[in-house]
Design a protein around this motif. Structure first.
Motif, mmCIF file in Angstrom:
data_model
loop_
_atom_site.group_PDB
_atom_site.id
_atom_site.type_symbol
_atom_site.label_atom_id
_atom_site.label_comp_id
_atom_site.label_asym_id
_atom_site.label_seq_id
_atom_site.Cartn_x
_atom_site.Cartn_y
_atom_site.Cartn_z
ATOM 1 N N ASP A 1 24.802 12.170 -27.788
ATOM 2 C CA ASP A 1 26.241 12.103 -28.032
ATOM 3 C C ASP A 1 26.555 12.141 -29.521
ATOM 4 N N GLU B 1 32.271 4.641 -29.156
ATOM 5 C CA GLU B 1 32.075 4.993 -27.752
ATOM 6 C C GLU B 1 31.051 4.036 -27.167
ATOM 7 N N GLU C 1 28.327 5.765 -31.715
ATOM 8 C CA GLU C 1 28.008 6.084 -30.323
ATOM 9 C C GLU C 1 27.066 5.039 -29.756
ATOM 10 N N THR D 1 32.787 11.402 -24.380
ATOM 11 C CA THR D 1 32.311 12.176 -25.530
ATOM 12 C C THR D 1 33.084 13.488 -25.648
HETATM 13 MG MG MG Z 1 29.083 9.761 -23.969
#
Ligand code: MG
Length: 337
Positions: free
Chosen positions: A183, A228, A175, A155
């Motif tokens: 995040d 992510e 995320e 992140t």
């Molecule tokens: Mg993260």
């Protein structure tokens, strides 16, 4: 259900859409698209019954398990299936299945059957991934799937990257974490749009979750979509999300033998970022040995040594992204012409 470790994603939700399981069946919301949901279902039932079962289904499927095992399990689960969601679907869930990857066994289920269950789950994921990839290609969006252990600095790396590139191209972020939207909030603080997927007990993002998430983020030609993934070096390796590349992030606070211990992830990645290089003077981490290990697992892997904190080495990553994003945009423009 993760076909690798058997974790459940039944409680997955995308940015506040509670109860929206994103991988298996999407109970409780209307889909505009048709899923190839036929859930081959072989019901492995690993007996030993860890059986999290946060969900509650009716189980009308045809188990073929032969149960020659001794069944002393004490059932720490209560198995009453209280149905916190009212799904009207008639498809069969795949719980208990999977677990086939990497030599996991389930009593009463033949090895051939386990392999076919695993193949079934991954092939469904791959169908979604192919659709995501086609959608992103057509949109001219360059998508990266960032994978790593928890705490490698994904992140922070994204925040720095967004700050460096936001004037150059449109950026959106998806995320993935089991819980919290911390995040996504960190990303939004940069001004970039971010959508949080909470996987609940799930240990990875899958392509079906991403298919839904793509409806919620702007996809502009020439832009970059960062995904992510949940911090986990195992399961996310098996799940194609439709990204252009997996980027494995490893940090200097981990062992230099991580690529040897978790080879699937490093084999699946096209780029490895060795992050937290600013800490190298304080650690005994052998960066050279780490690179050698990574290349042993994947000779085609590109590697960069970076620090999301100090910015060291980050320009190479930015250039890598910019070149590929502009190629993706040009390809979309040519295809649309
Ligand atoms: Mg993260």
């Amino acid at each position: 259900m993760c076909s690798v470790c058997g974790c459940a994603t039944d409680a997955a939700r995308i940015d506040g859409h509670v109860g929206e399981p994103a991988n298996a069946g999407a109970q409780g919301h209307d889909h505009g698209h048709d899923h190839p949901h036929d859930h081959g279902h072989g019901h492995g039932h690993g007996h030993g019954h860890g059986h999290g079962h946060g969900h509650g289904h009716e189980h009308e499927h045809e188990h073929e398990h032969e149960h020659e095992h001794e069944h002393e399990h004490e059932h720490e689960h209560e198995h009453e299936h209280e149905h916190e969601h009212e799904h009207e679907h008639e498809h069969e869930h795949r719980h208990g299945d999977g677990r086939a990857l990497h030599g996991v066994h389930a009593p009463g289920v033949s090895a051939e059957r386990m392999v076919s269950i695993e193949r079934d789950i991954l092939s469904k994921n791959n169908a979604y991934a192919a659709a995501n990839r086609a959608r992103l290609r057509e949109a001219g969006v360059f998508a990266l799937n960032l994978v790593s252990s928890p705490g490698s600095g994904k992140t922070s790396l994204l925040v720095r990257t967004i700050e460096a590139l936001r004037e150059r191209l449109p950026i959106a972020v998806i995320e993935g974490d089991q819980q919290t939207s911390n995040d996504a909030q960190r990303i939004r603080a940069t001004g970039a749009p971010a959508l949080q997927i909470n996987t609940g007990r799930g240990c990875h993002l899958d392509a079906h979750m991403i298919a839904h998430a793509l409806d919620g983020v702007p996809l502009e030609r020439g832009g970059v979509l960062f995904i992510e993934n949940v911090g986990n070096l195992v399961c996310p390796a098996s799940f194609d999300l439709g990204e252009a590349h997996k980027v494995a992030v490893l940090s200097t606070t981990e062992g230099e033998d991580k690529p040897l211990k978790y080879p699937d992830m490093f084999a699946a990645a096209d780029l490895m970022l060795l992050n937290k290089s600013d800490l190298l003077p304080h650690l005994e981490f052998d960066a050279q040995a780490c690179m050698v290990n990574a290349l042993r697992v994947n000779p085609r892997l590109q590697t960069m040594v970076v620090s999301a904190r100090s910015g060291e080495g980050m320009q190479a990553f930015y250039d890598w992204i910019l070149a590929r994003a502009s190629a993706a945009a040009a390809a979309a423009a040519a295809a649309a012409a």
